[in-house]
Every structure is written in structure tokens, then in C-alpha cells.
Write a protein that holds these residues in place. Sequence first.
Motif, PDB file in Angstrom:
ATOM      1  N   SER A  44     -10.853  29.519 -50.255  1.00 26.56           N
ATOM      2  CA  SER A  44     -10.836  30.408 -48.882  1.00 26.56           C
ATOM      3  C   SER A  44     -11.743  30.875 -48.164  1.00 26.56           C
ATOM      4  CB  SER A  44     -10.047  31.533 -48.772  1.00 26.56           C
ATOM      5  OG  SER A  44      -8.707  30.987 -48.976  1.00 26.56           O
ATOM      6  N   THR A  45     -13.048  31.367 -49.386  1.00 25.76           N
ATOM      7  CA  THR A  45     -14.272  31.701 -49.152  1.00 25.76           C
ATOM      8  C   THR A  45     -14.787  30.614 -48.804  1.00 25.76           C
ATOM      9  OG1 THR A  45     -13.820  33.974 -49.608  1.00 25.76           O
ATOM     10  CG2 THR A  45     -16.261  33.536 -49.832  1.00 25.76           C
ATOM     11  N   CYS A  47     -13.978  27.632 -48.106  1.00 28.25           N
ATOM     12  CA  CYS A  47     -13.713  26.343 -47.567  1.00 28.25           C
ATOM     13  C   CYS A  47     -14.584  27.138 -46.215  1.00 28.25           C
ATOM     14  CB  CYS A  47     -12.770  26.469 -47.197  1.00 28.25           C
ATOM     15  SG  CYS A  47     -11.919  25.461 -48.403  1.00 28.25           S
ATOM     16  N   ARG A  48     -14.498  28.332 -45.784  1.00 26.10           N
ATOM     17  CA  ARG A  48     -14.285  29.457 -44.135  1.00 26.10           C
ATOM     18  C   ARG A  48     -16.232  29.133 -44.501  1.00 26.10           C
ATOM     19  NH1 ARG A  48     -10.841  32.935 -45.886  1.00 26.10           N
ATOM     20  NH2 ARG A  48      -8.542  33.368 -44.730  1.00 26.10           N
ATOM     21  N   GLU A  49     -17.095  29.241 -45.220  1.00 23.64           N
ATOM     22  CA  GLU A  49     -18.331  28.826 -45.284  1.00 23.64           C
ATOM     23  C   GLU A  49     -18.592  27.692 -45.474  1.00 23.64           C
ATOM     24  OE1 GLU A  49     -19.894  30.944 -48.914  1.00 23.64           O
ATOM     25  OE2 GLU A  49     -19.345  32.712 -48.396  1.00 23.64           O
ATOM     26  N   LEU A  53     -11.248  24.854 -41.889  1.00 16.93           N
ATOM     27  CA  LEU A  53     -10.113  26.021 -41.778  1.00 16.93           C
ATOM     28  C   LEU A  53      -9.547  25.996 -42.167  1.00 16.93           C
ATOM     29  CD1 LEU A  53      -8.326  26.947 -38.961  1.00 16.93           C
ATOM     30  CD2 LEU A  53      -7.165  24.661 -38.735  1.00 16.93           C
ATOM     31  N   VAL A  54      -8.953  27.598 -42.589  1.00 20.11           N
ATOM     32  CA  VAL A  54      -8.339  27.959 -43.867  1.00 20.11           C
ATOM     33  C   VAL A  54      -6.896  28.556 -43.016  1.00 20.11           C
ATOM     34  CG1 VAL A  54      -7.845  29.865 -45.459  1.00 20.11           C
ATOM     35  CG2 VAL A  54     -10.238  29.087 -45.332  1.00 20.11           C
TER      36      VAL A  54
END
Length: 77
Positions: A44-45, A47-49, A53-54
Motif C-alpha cells: 500500500s505504501t 502504491c501510494r508513493e 489509488l489504494v
Amino acid sequence: MVDFKVVPRRTALVNVDMQNCFVEGSPISATDGLAVLDRINRLSTVCREAGILVIHTSFVLRPDGSNMGVLGETALR
């Protein structure tokens, strides 16, 4: 490995049903639930970076239990 181009604005990570009862401390918990949770959090981290979208979803039980389905049959034994 991914062998196609990931387009962040057209990509999402969707986490389904990562509530406590599926992670630890319940008869229906995954054996390695905490390890899976750690991997999901790291992913998730990343992907966000990357601007992806999470989305996290959770299953909500009705107060009368009418939508428990198979979960009610397995978790309440």
C-alpha cells in the motif's frame, strides 16, 4: 513480475476484508495473517508513493445477522 506497463492513474490496489477477525485472534483468521497484513501495508505504501489509488473495503454485519451467510455458519460454531 509484472510484464506490462502500470499506469498509476488507471490502477488501484483493492484490499478486501482485512478486518481483525480475518487477521488474528479468531477461528477464521488466516494462519499467517499478521505477515500478510505486513505485506499489504508495505505494498500500500509503495502504491501510494507511485500515485496509485489504494482502496480498503470491509464487510459490515447487520445488527440482526441476516447477512452473515457462510460466515455465520463457520464463525459461530
